[in-house]
Each structure stands twice: as C-alpha cells, then as structure tokens.
Design a protein around this motif. Structure first.
Motif, mmCIF file in Angstrom:
data_model
loop_
_atom_site.group_PDB
_atom_site.id
_atom_site.type_symbol
_atom_site.label_atom_id
_atom_site.label_comp_id
_atom_site.label_asym_id
_atom_site.label_seq_id
_atom_site.Cartn_x
_atom_site.Cartn_y
_atom_site.Cartn_z
ATOM 1 N N LYS B 112 21.184 -46.920 -7.893
ATOM 2 C CA LYS B 112 19.739 -46.871 -7.704
ATOM 3 C C LYS B 112 19.390 -46.285 -6.350
ATOM 4 N N GLN B 113 20.123 -46.725 -5.305
ATOM 5 C CA GLN B 113 19.827 -46.201 -3.967
ATOM 6 C C GLN B 113 20.129 -44.706 -3.908
ATOM 7 N N ALA B 114 21.228 -44.300 -4.577
ATOM 8 C CA ALA B 114 21.561 -42.876 -4.595
ATOM 9 C C ALA B 114 20.472 -42.090 -5.328
ATOM 10 N N GLN B 115 19.987 -42.650 -6.445
ATOM 11 C CA GLN B 115 18.898 -41.996 -7.187
ATOM 12 C C GLN B 115 17.653 -41.855 -6.309
ATOM 13 N N GLU B 116 17.339 -42.919 -5.555
ATOM 14 C CA GLU B 116 16.155 -42.868 -4.682
ATOM 15 C C GLU B 116 16.323 -41.797 -3.621
ATOM 16 N N VAL B 117 17.517 -41.734 -3.036
ATOM 17 C CA VAL B 117 17.777 -40.702 -2.012
ATOM 18 C C VAL B 117 17.629 -39.319 -2.633
ATOM 19 N N LEU B 118 18.179 -39.178 -3.859
ATOM 20 C CA LEU B 118 18.098 -37.873 -4.553
ATOM 21 C C LEU B 118 16.652 -37.489 -4.815
ATOM 22 N N LEU B 119 15.848 -38.473 -5.288
ATOM 23 C CA LEU B 119 14.434 -38.211 -5.567
ATOM 24 C C LEU B 119 13.709 -37.824 -4.290
ATOM 25 N N ALA B 120 13.990 -38.562 -3.175
ATOM 26 C CA ALA B 120 13.332 -38.248 -1.902
ATOM 27 C C ALA B 120 13.717 -36.843 -1.454
ATOM 28 N N ALA B 121 15.007 -36.484 -1.602
ATOM 29 C CA ALA B 121 15.462 -35.141 -1.191
ATOM 30 C C ALA B 121 14.777 -34.077 -2.047
ATOM 31 N N GLN B 122 14.696 -34.349 -3.388
ATOM 32 C CA GLN B 122 14.038 -33.388 -4.285
ATOM 33 C C GLN B 122 12.570 -33.214 -3.908
ATOM 34 N N LYS B 123 11.902 -34.360 -3.568
ATOM 35 C CA LYS B 123 10.486 -34.288 -3.202
ATOM 36 C C LYS B 123 10.291 -33.449 -1.947
ATOM 37 N N THR B 124 11.159 -33.655 -0.912
ATOM 38 C CA THR B 124 11.035 -32.870 0.328
ATOM 39 C C THR B 124 11.306 -31.396 0.023
ATOM 40 N N ASP B 125 12.285 -31.097 -0.889
ATOM 41 C CA ASP B 125 12.573 -29.688 -1.235
ATOM 42 C C ASP B 125 11.360 -29.042 -1.885
ATOM 43 N N THR B 126 10.730 -29.754 -2.837
ATOM 44 C CA THR B 126 9.542 -29.197 -3.514
ATOM 45 C C THR B 126 8.423 -28.991 -2.515
ATOM 46 N N GLU B 127 8.227 -29.926 -1.587
ATOM 47 C CA GLU B 127 7.158 -29.785 -0.575
ATOM 48 C C GLU B 127 7.454 -28.579 0.310
ATOM 49 N N ALA B 128 8.751 -28.411 0.673
ATOM 50 C CA ALA B 128 9.116 -27.275 1.539
ATOM 51 C C ALA B 128 8.841 -25.949 0.812
ATOM 52 N N THR B 129 9.235 -25.878 -0.487
ATOM 53 C CA THR B 129 8.991 -24.645 -1.250
ATOM 54 C C THR B 129 7.483 -24.406 -1.390
ATOM 55 N N GLU B 130 6.681 -25.440 -1.619
ATOM 56 C CA GLU B 130 5.224 -25.302 -1.760
ATOM 57 C C GLU B 130 4.627 -24.749 -0.467
ATOM 58 N N THR B 131 5.035 -25.308 0.676
ATOM 59 C CA THR B 131 4.494 -24.819 1.962
ATOM 60 C C THR B 131 4.924 -23.373 2.182
ATOM 61 N N LYS B 132 6.165 -23.043 1.793
ATOM 62 C CA LYS B 132 6.654 -21.678 1.975
ATOM 63 C C LYS B 132 5.805 -20.711 1.145
ATOM 64 N N GLU B 133 5.517 -21.107 -0.137
ATOM 65 C CA GLU B 133 4.707 -20.251 -1.021
ATOM 66 C C GLU B 133 3.315 -20.050 -0.425
ATOM 67 N N ASN B 134 2.748 -21.191 0.091
ATOM 68 C CA ASN B 134 1.399 -21.121 0.680
ATOM 69 C C ASN B 134 1.468 -20.336 1.972
#
Lengths: 205, 134
Positions: B112-134
């Motif tokens: 569960k903790q690994a899944q949470e870390v993975l989700l947090a990492a995925q969320k930061t990656d999506t935010e980074a790509t969104e800011t890059k696109e903008n």
C-alpha cells in the motif's frame, strides 16, 4: 473489537473509510431488525488474491509444522521433568538422605529420652530419700511430743497425789475446821476497782 | 482475502487450558495481562499470570511486552492452547516462529505504501508535464 480495529489498516482501498463504520458501530443490538435500506443487500466477501492465498496457506502450513514440533518438545520436557522428580537420580539421592536424616533424628531422640529418663530416676530417688527423712523426723517429733505429754500427765498425777494428802475428808473434817477457826488469818477485807486492798480498821465488823 | 480465522479457529479452545489476554485498565487506556486460564470469563478466574502487554506506546514510542517464557513453556507442555494475539506476540518476541498473519499484514502495508508513493510520483509527473505544455 480491538482485534478488528487492528485489521482496519490492512483492508483494501475499495472499502469505505474506517471512521464512518466506527461512528455507526455498536448502535444496534442483535435483537434490532435490519434497516429498510439494507433489504436487498448481499454481503460479498472481499476478493481473494490467488497468489497471496497460496503464499498464506504455505506459510500457515510451515508455521503449524514448527509450532507442532515446539509443542512436542515442550511436552517431552515436561514429562521428563515429572519422571525425574518421581524416579530420577536426584530424587533417589534425596530419598536416601531423608532416610538417613530420619534415622539420625530418631537416634538422637532415643538418646535424649534416655538422658531425661536417667535424670528423672535420679530425681525420683532423691525425692524418695527426702520423703523418708521427713517421715523419720515426723516420727521422732511425734515420739518426743508423746513422751513429753506422758511426762506432763505423770507429773500432774504425782502432784495430785501430793495434794490429796492435804484434802479434807470426813475423818479429819472436824480437825480441819477447828484448825481454820483457830488460825489468825482474817478473810475480812475488800478490794477496790483500782486494786487497793481495804481492811477494816476497827470500824464496824 | 478469504476470512480464514473462522475456519482455522475451530480447532482452538477444545482443550482445558488456554493462554490468552485478559483486558484490564480503564476507559481509553487498555492493558492486557497474559494469563493461563480455563474456560472462564475474560477477566475471571485464572490459573497463573504469564506476562503483560501494554498496547499504548510509552514516552519512547515502545509497546512493552513481558513474557514468562519458562512458565509458558511449561503450560504448553501441559497441553495449553494459545490464542491468536498471544501467538503473534510470541512470534514477534522470537520464542515462536513469526505468525503468517503478521507477515501478510506487513507485506500488505508495504504494498500500500509503495502504491501511494507510485501514485504521488505519477501525480507530480502529470503536473510537471501539464506545466511544461502550458
């Protein structure tokens, strides 16, 4: 209840959050009917992960095997201890020591009894001697007293015999009367309360 | 995850003696004694106390457990059953092997903790790509 609370952290993510269930827990007793909103509800158990299930059964099998072996070891240990306490080397040695101690104590008791018996016999003999001495003294004293009494009575008898010679009998009655009348002794005196003798001094009779 | 406890626990509590936890303490402050008892109420007559367990962590963050291993061994040798919490405590102490449920719960927590870390990492990656696109 605490056991169930411990497993809350391990439930999968698709279940509702824990705090909602906590608020509702314990509101209904077992005699209350279920709510109308729960009429068509079918309780489905959570899905089984086959790999985890296999791993879990394997772990349980190994765990039970180990625990069975440990339990067997403990049981044999307890039985061995019971057997040794009952019929082991130490128990036999202790039994021999106890028997020897018992014999020693009995012998000591016998010796003590003998010693006390000796003392008692000596004391009884001493008391017997004392008793005899006291009885002899008593007898001697009584004999002396009896002898003194006899002598006293003898003296009284002799005195009476002596006095009897001066008694007035019918034969010498006349002579004694004459003698008393002729004697110059006068009985015509009185005595006061203080003890002074009062004699008549030629005043009256 | 199938509920295995009801199936497996049928074999427990068939003997005369059980090593179990007896709850004492006051409201919002539990404290357990590890007892050897017959089929008596939880806080009732017992044969011997074999230890204690404090479920609240102390000032150093430790949960203290006391176990009289000599007497526990003796009573197990006399044929006592053990309840699941006591088995888990004995496994954690090292006297028994580690209980499968403890291992499984730890694995699930780590997953569960690994899944949470993975989700947090995925969320930061999506935010980074969104800011890059903008």
């Amino acid at each position: 209840m605490l056991r169930a609370l411990r497993t809350l952290g391990a439930r999968p993510l698709d279940r509702p959050p824990a705090h909602f269930l906590l608020l509702a827990r314990g509101r209904k007793t077992r005699h209350d009917p279920p709510a109308k909103s729960k009429i068509g509800r079918v309780a489905t158990p959570p899905a089984v992960d086959p790999a985890e299930f296999f791993v879990l059964t394997e772990r349980y099998r190994q765990y039970r095997q180990t625990v069975r072996a440990l339990r067997y070891e403990f049981v044999t240990e307890v039985r061995r201890k019971a057997h040794e306490a009952r019929a082991g080397v130490l128990a036999e040695r202790k039994a021999l020591q106890d028997a020897a101690e018992h014999r020693e104590l009995m012998a000591w008791n016998q010796a003590e009894n003998q010693r006390l018996h000796e003392l008692r016999m000596a004391r009884l003999r001493q008391e017997a001697r004392e008793q005899e001495r006291r009885q002899a003294e008593e007898a001697a004293r009584e004999a002396r007293e009896a002898e003194a009494w006899a002598q006293l009575k003898e003296r009284e008898v002799l005195q009476l015999q002596e006095d009897a010679k001066n008694f007035i009998t019918r034969e010498n009655l006349e002579a004694r009367v004459e003698e008393a009348l002729d004697s110059p002794k006068s009985y015509n005196w009185a005595i006061t309360r203080e003890g002074l003798v009062v004699k008549p001094q030629h005043k009256g009779s | 995850m199938v509920q295995l406890t009801t199936v497996l626990c049928k074999a427990y509590h068939g003997g005369h003696l059980t090593i179990c936890l007896a709850l004492s303490g006051c409201t919002n402050r539990p404290f357990y004694h590890i007892m050897a008892a017959h089929k008596c109420p939880r806080d009732g007559r017992f044969v011997e106390q074999l230890g204690s367990y404090d479920p609240m962590p102390n000032s150093h963050g430790e949960k203290l457990v006391a176990l009289n291993l000599d007497r526990i061994q003796h009573w197990i040798g006399c044929g006592a059953h053990i309840t699941k919490p006591v088995e888990e405590l004995l496994g954690l102490s090292g006297f028994f092997p580690l209980h499968p449920i403890v291992i499984t719960n730890a694995e699930r927590l780590r997953w569960k903790q690994a899944q949470e870390v993975l989700l947090a990492a995925q969320k930061t990656d999506t935010e980074a790509t969104e800011t890059k696109e903008n």
